[in-house]
Motif scaffolding. Structure first.
Motif, PDB file in Angstrom:
ATOM      1  N   VAL A   1       2.755  16.692   0.567  1.00  0.00           N
ATOM      2  CA  VAL A   1       3.401  17.032   1.839  1.00  0.00           C
ATOM      3  C   VAL A   1       3.762  15.829   2.699  1.00  0.00           C
ATOM      4  O   VAL A   1       4.559  15.949   3.622  1.00  0.00           O
ATOM      5  CB  VAL A   1       2.548  18.016   2.681  1.00  0.00           C
ATOM      6  N   SER A   2       3.165  14.677   2.413  1.00  0.00           N
ATOM      7  CA  SER A   2       3.440  13.522   3.266  1.00  0.00           C
ATOM      8  C   SER A   2       3.049  12.253   2.541  1.00  0.00           C
ATOM      9  O   SER A   2       2.225  12.262   1.639  1.00  0.00           O
ATOM     10  CB  SER A   2       2.654  13.651   4.569  1.00  0.00           C
ATOM     11  N   ARG A   3       3.668  11.144   2.976  1.00  0.00           N
ATOM     12  CA  ARG A   3       3.357   9.840   2.392  1.00  0.00           C
ATOM     13  C   ARG A   3       3.612   8.750   3.418  1.00  0.00           C
ATOM     14  O   ARG A   3       4.409   8.921   4.331  1.00  0.00           O
ATOM     15  CB  ARG A   3       4.180   9.587   1.145  1.00  0.00           C
ATOM     16  N   VAL A   4       2.936   7.643   3.228  1.00  0.00           N
ATOM     17  CA  VAL A   4       3.173   6.438   4.016  1.00  0.00           C
ATOM     18  C   VAL A   4       3.358   5.298   3.033  1.00  0.00           C
ATOM     19  O   VAL A   4       2.468   5.014   2.229  1.00  0.00           O
ATOM     20  CB  VAL A   4       2.005   6.119   4.980  1.00  0.00           C
ATOM     21  N   PHE A   5       4.525   4.671   3.078  1.00  0.00           N
ATOM     22  CA  PHE A   5       4.765   3.439   2.334  1.00  0.00           C
ATOM     23  C   PHE A   5       4.428   2.310   3.296  1.00  0.00           C
ATOM     24  O   PHE A   5       4.954   2.246   4.392  1.00  0.00           O
ATOM     25  CB  PHE A   5       6.238   3.306   1.924  1.00  0.00           C
ATOM     26  N   GLY A   6       3.541   1.437   2.896  1.00  0.00           N
ATOM     27  CA  GLY A   6       3.154   0.330   3.760  1.00  0.00           C
ATOM     28  C   GLY A   6       1.764   0.553   4.335  1.00  0.00           C
ATOM     29  O   GLY A   6       1.103   1.548   4.067  1.00  0.00           O
ATOM     30  N   GLU A   7       1.340  -0.408   5.125  1.00  0.00           N
ATOM     31  CA  GLU A   7      -0.006  -0.398   5.684  1.00  0.00           C
ATOM     32  C   GLU A   7      -0.180   0.737   6.679  1.00  0.00           C
ATOM     33  O   GLU A   7       0.653   0.957   7.558  1.00  0.00           O
ATOM     34  CB  GLU A   7      -0.275  -1.744   6.356  1.00  0.00           C
ATOM     35  N   LEU A   8      -1.291   1.454   6.543  1.00  0.00           N
ATOM     36  CA  LEU A   8      -1.604   2.558   7.443  1.00  0.00           C
ATOM     37  C   LEU A   8      -1.956   2.051   8.832  1.00  0.00           C
ATOM     38  O   LEU A   8      -2.546   0.975   8.989  1.00  0.00           O
ATOM     39  CB  LEU A   8      -2.804   3.347   6.912  1.00  0.00           C
TER      40      LEU A   8
ATOM     41  N   PRO B   1       0.815  -1.200   0.000  1.00  0.00           N
ATOM     42  CA  PRO B   1       0.000   0.000   0.000  1.00  0.00           C
ATOM     43  C   PRO B   1       0.861   1.269   0.000  1.00  0.00           C
ATOM     44  O   PRO B   1       2.011   1.267   0.432  1.00  0.00           O
ATOM     45  CB  PRO B   1      -0.818  -0.076   1.276  1.00  0.00           C
ATOM     46  N   HIS B   2       0.250   2.331  -0.482  1.00  0.00           N
ATOM     47  CA  HIS B   2       0.902   3.637  -0.536  1.00  0.00           C
ATOM     48  C   HIS B   2      -0.190   4.683  -0.391  1.00  0.00           C
ATOM     49  O   HIS B   2      -1.212   4.611  -1.075  1.00  0.00           O
ATOM     50  CB  HIS B   2       1.633   3.789  -1.872  1.00  0.00           C
ATOM     51  N   THR B   3       0.017   5.626   0.512  1.00  0.00           N
ATOM     52  CA  THR B   3      -0.947   6.693   0.749  1.00  0.00           C
ATOM     53  C   THR B   3      -0.192   8.005   0.797  1.00  0.00           C
ATOM     54  O   THR B   3       0.877   8.081   1.413  1.00  0.00           O
ATOM     55  CB  THR B   3      -1.708   6.456   2.080  1.00  0.00           C
ATOM     56  N   VAL B   4      -0.741   9.022   0.135  1.00  0.00           N
ATOM     57  CA  VAL B   4      -0.096  10.336   0.091  1.00  0.00           C
ATOM     58  C   VAL B   4      -1.095  11.408   0.501  1.00  0.00           C
ATOM     59  O   VAL B   4      -2.313  11.193   0.456  1.00  0.00           O
ATOM     60  CB  VAL B   4       0.465  10.656  -1.312  1.00  0.00           C
ATOM     61  N   ALA B   5      -0.557  12.578   0.892  1.00  0.00           N
ATOM     62  CA  ALA B   5      -1.405  13.707   1.261  1.00  0.00           C
ATOM     63  C   ALA B   5      -0.924  14.964   0.558  1.00  0.00           C
ATOM     64  O   ALA B   5       0.282  15.220   0.486  1.00  0.00           O
ATOM     65  CB  ALA B   5      -1.389  13.905   2.772  1.00  0.00           C
ATOM     66  N   PHE B   6      -1.883  15.728   0.048  1.00  0.00           N
ATOM     67  CA  PHE B   6      -1.630  17.027  -0.576  1.00  0.00           C
ATOM     68  C   PHE B   6      -2.262  18.107   0.292  1.00  0.00           C
ATOM     69  O   PHE B   6      -3.397  17.944   0.752  1.00  0.00           O
ATOM     70  CB  PHE B   6      -2.257  17.085  -1.971  1.00  0.00           C
TER      71      PHE B   6
END
Length: 190
Positions: free
Chosen positions: A170-177, A158-163
């Motif tokens: 401005v931010s990202r998470v590589f892996g499970e939240l 998984p990959h989650t990003v924030a704008f």
């Protein structure tokens, strides 16, 4: 070259989520020795992306989209004063499935933040099954070629990003939240 990098990212997405659900650890966002630098590693601002012919609807449900269309969707939300959290998912990614309830609960609670799902690197029908099975109610795009995940610097799922509201990544998470990592993403976007 861009096409080659997109294919490499697509391969990394498959490798990261295959097997028994292990999460690939790609570090805090910087490229690793084996991963090429991607455009988003130097910063990303959706205001510099050329406008597409058509912007996906606010309530998109697996609307096919490339990076310019996704960037336009983000810009529209920014104009309404909302930061954007984008979660990339696929049916072959077990950690993606595990984090969906957290995303759905948070999206329902954090109404001042826009949530967007991007189904990536597989057939649309598989995305449709996931949207139905998991009750995904926030807008979703279908990115069959991995263009959007490539542009934001994805190196697996998984990959989650924030704008933020200015259209900057401005931010990202590589892996499970986790609840903590998702809260941090949202705080950094605000």
């Amino acid at each position: 070259m861009r096409r080659s990098l997109a294919l490499l990212v697509s391969a990394l997405v498959v490798v990261a989520c295959s097997g028994d659900g292990d999460i690939a650890d790609f570090g805090p966002g910087a490229p690793t020795a084996d991963a090429p630098e991607l455009p988003a590693d130097r910063g990303l601002d959706v205001t510099t992306v050329e406008e597409p012919g058509e912007v996906p609807p606010e309530d998109a449900e697996l609307t096919e989209a490339d990076w310019p269309a996704a960037a336009a969707w983000i810009r529209r939300e920014n104009e309404a004063g909302r930061p954007v959290v984008i979660n990339f998912f696929a049916s072959f990614c077990e950690p993606c499935k595990r984090e969906l309830p957290l995303l759905l609960d948070t999206a329902a609670r954090e109404t001042d933040v826009a949530f967007l799902g991007v189904h990536t690197n597989e057939q649309r029908a598989l995305g449709e099954q996931m949207v139905e099975e998991y009750g995904i109610v926030f807008p979703t795009l279908h990115d069959p070629t991995g263009d959007v995940v490539f542009e934001v610097g994805g190196r697996g799922l998984p990959h989650t990003v924030a704008f933020d509201t200015e259209g900057r990544l401005v931010s990202r998470v590589f892996g499970e939240l986790t609840e903590t990592s998702l809260d941090r993403l949202i705080d950094e976007a605000r």
